[in-house]
Enzyme design. Sequence first.
Site, mmCIF file in Angstrom:
data_model
loop_
_atom_site.group_PDB
_atom_site.id
_atom_site.type_symbol
_atom_site.label_atom_id
_atom_site.label_comp_id
_atom_site.label_asym_id
_atom_site.label_seq_id
_atom_site.Cartn_x
_atom_site.Cartn_y
_atom_site.Cartn_z
ATOM 1 N N ASP A 135 0.850 -1.190 0.000
ATOM 2 C CA ASP A 135 0.000 0.000 0.000
ATOM 3 C C ASP A 135 0.883 1.235 0.000
ATOM 4 O OD1 ASP A 135 0.948 0.134 2.578
ATOM 5 O OD2 ASP A 135 -0.972 -0.209 3.543
ATOM 6 N N ASP B 131 -7.733 -7.168 1.243
ATOM 7 C CA ASP B 131 -6.731 -7.400 2.273
ATOM 8 C C ASP B 131 -7.254 -6.873 3.591
ATOM 9 O OD1 ASP B 131 -5.167 -4.709 3.258
ATOM 10 O OD2 ASP B 131 -6.005 -4.469 1.245
ATOM 11 N N CYS C 53 -13.328 -27.414 9.042
ATOM 12 C CA CYS C 53 -12.172 -26.691 8.504
ATOM 13 C C CYS C 53 -11.070 -27.668 8.128
ATOM 14 C CB CYS C 53 -11.655 -25.692 9.541
ATOM 15 S SG CYS C 53 -10.232 -24.723 8.973
ATOM 16 N N CYS D 280 -7.810 -26.738 7.729
ATOM 17 C CA CYS D 280 -6.505 -26.140 8.005
ATOM 18 C C CYS D 280 -5.630 -27.081 8.833
ATOM 19 C CB CYS D 280 -6.658 -24.797 8.706
ATOM 20 S SG CYS D 280 -7.020 -24.892 10.486
ATOM 21 N N CYS E 216 -6.810 -27.363 12.578
ATOM 22 C CA CYS E 216 -7.996 -28.185 12.841
ATOM 23 C C CYS E 216 -7.764 -29.654 12.531
ATOM 24 C CB CYS E 216 -9.188 -27.650 12.052
ATOM 25 S SG CYS E 216 -9.804 -26.071 12.686
ATOM 26 N N HIS F 50 -5.396 -20.944 11.330
ATOM 27 C CA HIS F 50 -6.821 -21.237 11.174
ATOM 28 C C HIS F 50 -7.585 -20.049 10.585
ATOM 29 C CE1 HIS F 50 -10.901 -22.570 11.921
ATOM 30 N NE2 HIS F 50 -11.103 -21.408 12.525
#
Length: 431
Positions: A116, A327, A365, A367, A370, A396
């Site tokens: 940015d 974002d 989930c 991930c 998890c 996560h």
Amino acid sequence: MNESPAPAQHLPSPADFGFEIVGRLERGGARGTGDKPLGRAGTIRTPHGDIQTPAFIPVGTKATVKALLPATVHELGGQAVLANAYHLFLQPGSDLVDEAGGLGAFMNWDGPTFTDSGGFQVMSLGVGFKKVISMDENAHQSDEVIAENKERLAHVDEDGVTFKSFLNGDRHRFTPEVSMRIQHQLGADIIFAFDECTTLMNTRRYQEDSVDRTARWAVRCLDEHARQTTARGHRPYQALFGIVQGAQYEDLRRRAARGIAEMTGAEAEDLRFDGFGIGGALEKRELGTIVGWVGDELPEDKPRHLLGISEPDDLFAAIAAGADTFDCVAPSRQARGGTLYSSTGRINAKAAAQRRRFEPLDPECDCYTCENYTAAYLHHLFKAKEMLASTLATIHNERFIVRLVDRIRQSIIDDAFAEFREETLGRLSGR
């Protein structure tokens, strides 16, 4: 014996960046004035790889997504990362990052990168409000608004902004030209024009003046971008996105979008923006409407990035209205505090209810956290103040949002967006 001529050097060119639409949101999305659907799925092409859109871009403010290895960000599905030009200018210095080979090489990330412009710090340091752009409008409006018990660390004038460093109190001057030089040194694939990010507490008159000032700064950014691109032929092309401001006012948003879309440099008259950022403060309940106003005015063949958004309902609304990438620091920041997403709503990992919960935090989930740890173990880590708590929780949360946006993309391609939105938001709200 004659030597073969050296191959011609490939100079950086806007042709090295591109965007292609691969699917449109026919049902359940906003439509432009020509009754064309605004939501879409696409592919952004950069020198360091493609980004399949819509896409959530994890934030690595200081060239790191807090608590995660860059390889972990890749493994959880992050296609790109966004770093903060202002913070990297202060520490370690954009010249050092340049010497290291640019942002990606410095942080050992081989995918696309964003930076940015420093424009958001005009608001966050100037008036001291939270690091989010979605806020509620306040009855009190002022051109000199500032949050309670905060010191103004940024002062805006026609030429640029004077910042007071939050690290050591040193004063620094940011102008459109300085922001462009810093971002070229950082070397991200996608960079943003320097703008003024206002709040909803500013007056209508101030918003008008700010939109005009941001437009004047944008022209200067294009000219400096052209100079830097020519001077730095040893680096890949960096795509420059213009920022659309205008707060909650339809006429200002549409005027700003039309102006940015048509804008060229004053000197670089053949140069236009490669894409667009949608910035500024937004009323949450009007987010989709405001993004739709902007999307209705912008050209279809260039990508649109919505700055600072990650809540599931906001993502659905923005994607339906034509935003392509997003974002936000919220997923990682909330994770470090123990607030975690799940398919049925938020979970407080520190709550007593998690202490003996010997199952994944979110059984749906996929991930790493998890698949390998229980909610009870996460609860223990937070209570014991172990560093691993931040790592597992951030994995996560980032995976949850990245995966959600990936699934929204697929629902657009499958013409199932409306059903997926209703099902997902219904479960998140407990309906």
